[in-house]
Write a protein that holds these residues in place. Sequence first.
Motif, PDB file in Angstrom:
ATOM      1  N   ASP A 245       7.174   5.144  -2.515  1.00 36.86           N
ATOM      2  CA  ASP A 245       6.643   5.477  -1.194  1.00 36.86           C
ATOM      3  C   ASP A 245       5.885   6.801  -1.190  1.00 36.86           C
ATOM      4  OD1 ASP A 245       6.449   4.994   1.681  1.00 36.86           O
ATOM      5  OD2 ASP A 245       7.842   6.678   1.886  1.00 36.86           O
TER       6      ASP A 245
ATOM      7  N   GLY B   7       0.155  -0.125   0.773  1.00 35.72           N
ATOM      8  CA  GLY B   7       1.569   0.120   0.542  1.00 35.72           C
ATOM      9  C   GLY B   7       2.270   0.746   1.733  1.00 35.72           C
TER      10      GLY B   7
ATOM     11  N   ASN C 273       2.793  -8.848   0.376  1.00 32.71           N
ATOM     12  CA  ASN C 273       4.165  -8.659   0.844  1.00 32.71           C
ATOM     13  C   ASN C 273       5.175  -9.375  -0.044  1.00 32.71           C
ATOM     14  OD1 ASN C 273       2.944  -8.318   4.010  1.00 32.71           O
ATOM     15  ND2 ASN C 273       4.727  -7.093   3.446  1.00 32.71           N
TER      16      ASN C 273
ATOM     17  N   GLN D 245      -0.926  -7.737  -7.299  1.00 31.43           N
ATOM     18  CA  GLN D 245      -0.124  -6.763  -6.564  1.00 31.43           C
ATOM     19  C   GLN D 245       0.900  -7.466  -5.697  1.00 31.43           C
ATOM     20  OE1 GLN D 245      -2.179  -3.650  -4.516  1.00 31.43           O
ATOM     21  NE2 GLN D 245      -3.692  -3.338  -6.127  1.00 31.43           N
TER      22      GLN D 245
ATOM     23  N   SER E  50       5.190  -6.595  -3.900  1.00 26.57           N
ATOM     24  CA  SER E  50       6.135  -5.614  -3.388  1.00 26.57           C
ATOM     25  C   SER E  50       7.473  -5.788  -4.095  1.00 26.57           C
ATOM     26  CB  SER E  50       6.324  -5.783  -1.875  1.00 26.57           C
ATOM     27  OG  SER E  50       5.086  -5.699  -1.191  1.00 26.57           O
TER      28      SER E  50
ATOM     29  N   GLY F  16      -2.565  -4.560  -0.584  1.00 30.23           N
ATOM     30  CA  GLY F  16      -2.621  -3.280  -1.268  1.00 30.23           C
ATOM     31  C   GLY F  16      -2.357  -2.085  -0.384  1.00 30.23           C
TER      32      GLY F  16
ATOM     33  N   SER G 184       5.585  -0.640  -4.247  1.00 33.88           N
ATOM     34  CA  SER G 184       4.486  -1.547  -4.572  1.00 33.88           C
ATOM     35  C   SER G 184       4.575  -1.874  -6.061  1.00 33.88           C
ATOM     36  CB  SER G 184       3.134  -0.912  -4.257  1.00 33.88           C
ATOM     37  OG  SER G 184       3.017  -0.628  -2.875  1.00 33.88           O
TER      38      SER G 184
ATOM     39  N   ASN H 188       3.626  -4.308   0.747  1.00 34.24           N
ATOM     40  CA  ASN H 188       2.333  -3.861   0.260  1.00 34.24           C
ATOM     41  C   ASN H 188       1.244  -4.884   0.590  1.00 34.24           C
ATOM     42  OD1 ASN H 188       0.471  -2.298  -1.261  1.00 34.24           O
ATOM     43  ND2 ASN H 188       0.872  -3.520  -3.092  1.00 34.24           N
TER      44      ASN H 188
END
Length: 516
Positions: A170, A225, A259, A140, A142, A223, A76, A220
């Motif tokens: 992760d 993740g 994403n 946010q 990925s 949010g 993320s 993500n």
Amino acid sequence: MSASEVSSSTTAKKGFFRRRKTQLLAGVMALGMAGALSVQTIIPNQLAFADPVQVQTTGPADFSPVVKAVQPAVVSVKVKQELEPKAMAFGNDAPDFFNDLPDGHPLKRFFRRFGEDGQGQGNGNGWQGKPQPHRYGMAQGSGFFITDDGYLVTNQHVVDKGTQFTVVTDDGTEYDAKLVGADKRTDLALLKVDANKKFTYVKFAEDAPVVGEWVLAIGNPFGLGGSVTAGIVSARGRDIGAGPYDDFIQIDAPINHGNSGGPAFNMKGEVIGINAAIYSPSGGNVGIAFAIPASTAEGVVKDLKDDGSVVRGWLGVQIQAVGKDIAESLGLEEPKGAIVAEAQDGSPAAKAGLKAGDTILAVDGTKIDGPRELSKLIAHYAPDTKVDVTVWRDGKTKDIEVTLGKLNDPDKVASAETGDQKTSLDDLGLALVPADQAGEDGDGVVVADIDPDGPAAEKGLRQGDRIVEANGMAVHEPADVSKALTTAEKDGRKAVLFRIEGENGSRFVALPVKAG
């Protein structure tokens, strides 16, 4: 023959027919086991049909081995962004509604008093709002590691205007990251995490994905993740208007906000694309998502890693697609290539002699289907590279050598009567006047009026557009337009190619010689 002999003969014949019947039945059964379609090919007086499509394959029953292998490489990305202040200003720079208020107006008294109370800055003419403190927001997205020493890929729009970058792996561990470089044209960015550890990383796929193959998206969304979704490759080569190098893979694996920048995997655990956009009337997943192909990303990421930027070759032409009508007007056998609407002043194309009306058919022998292919091909060359550009000009091909420049600016890839009156070309639904009569500088004729239901309007002409060329010849007066139409009709052409100057620059439009 005696009765006993007759009886014996009859019995023998019956036995023969029974055996023959049994043999035939066994043969038919054997053919049936081989397949009913094979029987059709040998039975007399029967039609033989081609075998229908039969596929004996199944999708994976379990994606978990792939997910387990690649998920540690997906992260993320949190981006701290400074928000633009929204300060109000009144006084000398105040909007008209404030300054136009009469003295003594309650609103004017309020703002002056507000300034005098120390909450703003009075200047005698009004009030200027107190400077706002810096405000920050958090975006946010990925990303995914492509090396074990911490290089990771995401989208440019994820890191845009970012002042601080945080990567969450992760297992929930957070790392500070720095921006190595970003490329707005392809919406790709490269971050670097400096840490005393080796990261799990993934690689780009060498082979292009096949429509219909399985694809996994990890990212993500909202949010959340580490979310995994699955689908198939729906299409390739999609142009969604995001930029000059659009070549997206369309997938139906559910993709949502957050994403962006995450990887799309094949069943080998290879990255086939970087999730970048979705098509959705509601803003949520509807099964149409777009990923930047690995073939595009790999070269861009390498350039970003080398020097933080992407250097591309520059030809310096404004181009458009060649439709059937344009191809017919030019005498081309098929509607392919990219027609030059304008060669920019001082550009490599202009210096080499390319001009408006040239149709680019190939570069160094590589055929050009349309503008997108030309843009992508030129971008792959380094600046100062010499290329042979094959163009269609005056009914024949011509090779022109061009030394490419460096792309820096993202925004660069019936008879007619003359006189002081409108000239009408009723068949096209046009009324034209010389440019000088329309108050415009330069040559050409201006569309003074247009039938909204006429052929010209259907081709995109608008009132105020200026026609500067007809079939490669300069247009000085409306009579030149009529002459071009007449000449084309005599030559058996169905359309005339006009170069138009409008609000959005130069473009070519093929208008029919005769309406209908």
